[in-house]
Design an enzyme around this catalytic site. Structure first.
Site, PDB file in Angstrom:
ATOM      1  N   GLY A 212       0.825  -1.204   0.000  1.00  0.00           N
ATOM      2  CA  GLY A 212       0.000   0.000   0.000  1.00  0.00           C
ATOM      3  C   GLY A 212       0.855   1.248   0.000  1.00  0.00           C
ATOM      4  O   GLY A 212       2.063   1.198   0.262  1.00  0.00           O
ATOM      5  N   VAL A 219       4.445   0.965   1.855  1.00  0.00           N
ATOM      6  CA  VAL A 219       4.611  -0.228   2.682  1.00  0.00           C
ATOM      7  C   VAL A 219       4.849  -1.432   1.770  1.00  0.00           C
ATOM      8  O   VAL A 219       4.078  -1.667   0.831  1.00  0.00           O
ATOM      9  CB  VAL A 219       3.385  -0.474   3.575  1.00  0.00           C
ATOM     10  N   ASP A 338      -6.750   7.358  16.373  1.00  0.00           N
ATOM     11  CA  ASP A 338      -7.104   7.122  14.971  1.00  0.00           C
ATOM     12  C   ASP A 338      -7.567   5.684  14.759  1.00  0.00           C
ATOM     13  O   ASP A 338      -7.124   4.998  13.838  1.00  0.00           O
ATOM     14  CB  ASP A 338      -5.908   7.438  14.066  1.00  0.00           C
ATOM     15  N   ALA A 342      -9.058   0.685   8.801  1.00  0.00           N
ATOM     16  CA  ALA A 342      -7.781   0.674   8.084  1.00  0.00           C
ATOM     17  C   ALA A 342      -6.606   0.442   9.020  1.00  0.00           C
ATOM     18  O   ALA A 342      -5.541  -0.024   8.593  1.00  0.00           O
ATOM     19  CB  ALA A 342      -7.596   1.987   7.331  1.00  0.00           C
ATOM     20  N   ASP A 356      -0.589   1.525  13.418  1.00  0.00           N
ATOM     21  CA  ASP A 356      -0.473   2.965  13.165  1.00  0.00           C
ATOM     22  C   ASP A 356      -0.555   3.771  14.455  1.00  0.00           C
ATOM     23  O   ASP A 356      -1.579   4.375  14.779  1.00  0.00           O
ATOM     24  CB  ASP A 356      -1.533   3.441  12.186  1.00  0.00           C
TER      25      ASP A 356
END
Length: 492
Positions: A212, A219, A338, A342, A356
């Site tokens: 991605g 990545v 966050d 995803a 993340d």
């Protein structure tokens, strides 16, 4: 009226002249603007029209679709909140999920070229031709419009309560730089990996190995030490390299600092880092199941997630979040900031791991006020978006939206649902307040024979509790986890 009615609540009027980095969302929503960028746009919108007494912000409001009655409301809201009318207009329009490109074109229609220059790095380069070359030459790269300049503009005077917020957050002054030496200092307990090893692991960064791309890098899947890994290669591709480098390096530091200390079955393991090559790299465990977002929404995806797999994801994510909030004690929670599909990654057995950590902040056992908003708008509560109130309840709210998305496969933001229910949290609450059954919303990709409707209904109630607009009514994640485990025991 296409723009919608001015909402009854919005952001706090307090602001400072700092230029703090925040997460830059790939969607390009107005809320992603840095404070200096907003200040610059507002400064030019506050100027009067040529040969007219009307301010440019009023003309901009008309271009956005607001009627005269709405403009009067916006002006009144600005006075009540001690902000400039231009700032209030941006907040109101931002609440409707408008983008920086749309704002750029509104400014273009008004020939506010200097204001367009403030947004230049937020729109595609193809739009830059709309700014006259004379403006580009006259605008200095480091020029900023201070908050004080706006507050002292038309219809505004500085008030005593507009001091800068204090915050124990990841935000840094624009004067502070984050370099590789700082990464080394933070990462002294984390394995250091040679860049050449990572190049070999990815077949010299082969395109075939790309998992991605993001705003700050790519990545790759790699095979390192006979182990499948995911390698984030940090790159800077947009126009403002210095600013983006600062934001991404700060987020990388957060990943190193917090992922290394948070060892939990439902938190993504960090294997190591590299800073001896042309680009810094972070190395993570490879998650063969991909992201929950991909499993829910990708056009080409493996078999749909089963009801039991979704329960496993809901439980595991709750376990990971409660650990973040409690492992250092109640008074020092870590707040992810966050949480969204995803950022929830799955292994081959659909065990979820939260990833993340670039936006993680240290919280406290009391409500805090912070100086900027970051994260992904459809997953954030109103007290954070509007008033910058920061607590563990932000993650609780985000988790509630994930619950809705997980079991309905509806997107967190969808304009086709209607102006007032584009956000999934508002849509589900609308259904609930009208006593509409939730069963018709069940993701049809699941085998009906495997779905427990009573358990599904109970899960939607948990989602409603987590997304309550009153953060005091939202449960802590420990309570959410306890309820989920009780439900599993009851319906197994």
């Amino acid at each position: 009226m296409s723009a919608g009615t001015a909402p009854s609540s919005s952001s706090s009027g307090r602001s400072g002249s700092q230029s703090n980095p925040r997460s830059i969302d790939g969607s390009g929503y107005i809320y992603t603007l840095l404070q200096d960028e907003r200040n610059g746009v507002c400064y030019y919108l506050e100027q009067n029209s040529q040969n007219e007494e009307r301010a440019m912000w009023e003309k901009a409001a008309e271009k956005m679709g607001y009627a005269l009655t709405d403009i009067i409301k916006i002006k009144k809201m600005a006075q009540d909140k001690s902000v400039s009318p231009a700032e209030q207009l941006l907040r109101v329009w931002s609440d409707l999920n408008h983008t920086n490109t749309e704002l750029f074109m509104v400014l273009y229609s008004l020939k506010l070229f200097e204001a367009m220059e403030c947004l230049k790095n937020r729109v595609d380069v193809s739009y830059h031709r709309l700014i006259p070359k004379k403006v580009l030459k006259e605008t200095k790269p480091n020029d900023t419009i201070s908050t004080e300049k706006i507050l002292n503009g038309p219809e505004m005077s500085r008030t005593s309560n507009e001091s800068e917020f204090n915050s124990t957050s990841m935000e840094t002054s624009s004067k502070i730089t984050v370099d590789r030496n700082e990464i080394k200092e933070v990462a002294n307990q984390i394995p250091k990996i040679l860049y050449n090893e990572l190049s070999e692991a990815t077949n010299k960064w082969s395109k075939e190995n790309i998992l991605g791309r993001g705003g700050f890098g790519t990545v790759f899947k790699g095979r390192w030490k006979y182990t499948d890994v995911a390698i984030k290669k940090i790159e800077y591709k947009s126009g403002d390299m210095k600013k983006n480098a600062k934001v991404q390096m700060q987020q990388s530091l957060n990943e190193l600092r917090y992922l290394n200390s948070c060892r939990h079955d439902n938190i993504l393991p960090l294997y190591g880092y590299s800073v001896d090559g042309p680009e810094p790299c972070l190395v993570y465990q490879f998650m063969a199941g991909g992201s929950v977002e991909r499993r829910l929404h990708a056009k080409t995806t493996p078999e749909p997630l089963t009801f039991i797999e979704r329960m496993k994801i809901a439980l595991g994510t709750a376990r990971g979040l409660q650990y973040l909030h409690t492992y250092r004690g109640k008074k020092e929670p870590l707040i992810h900031g966050d949480i969204k599909p995803a950022n929830i990654l799955l292994d081959s057995s659909c065990v979820p791991r939260i990833g993340d950590f670039g936006l993680v902040r240290e919280g406290s056992d009391e409500l805090m006020e912070v100086s900027s908003v970051y994260g992904t708008r459809p997953y954030l509560p109103v007290e954070f978006l509007a008033n910058r109130i920061f607590s563990t309840k932000i993650d609780t709210f985000s988790y509630g939206v994930v619950i809705f998305e997980l079991f309905t496969a509806l997107k967190a933001h969808d304009k086709t649902r209607g102006a007032n229910v584009t956000l999934l949290s508002k849509y589900i609450w609308f259904k609930s307040r009208n006593n509409e059954p939730m069963a018709p919303l069940i993701d049809k990709s699941m085998d009906p024979a495997t779905v427990s409707v009573p358990l599904y209904d109970a899960l939607m109630k948990i989602g409603l509790a987590c997304t309550n607009e009153n953060n005091g009514e939202r449960p802590e994640m420990v309570a959410v986890l306890n309820t989920l485990e009780e439900l599993m025991d009851k319906y197994q």
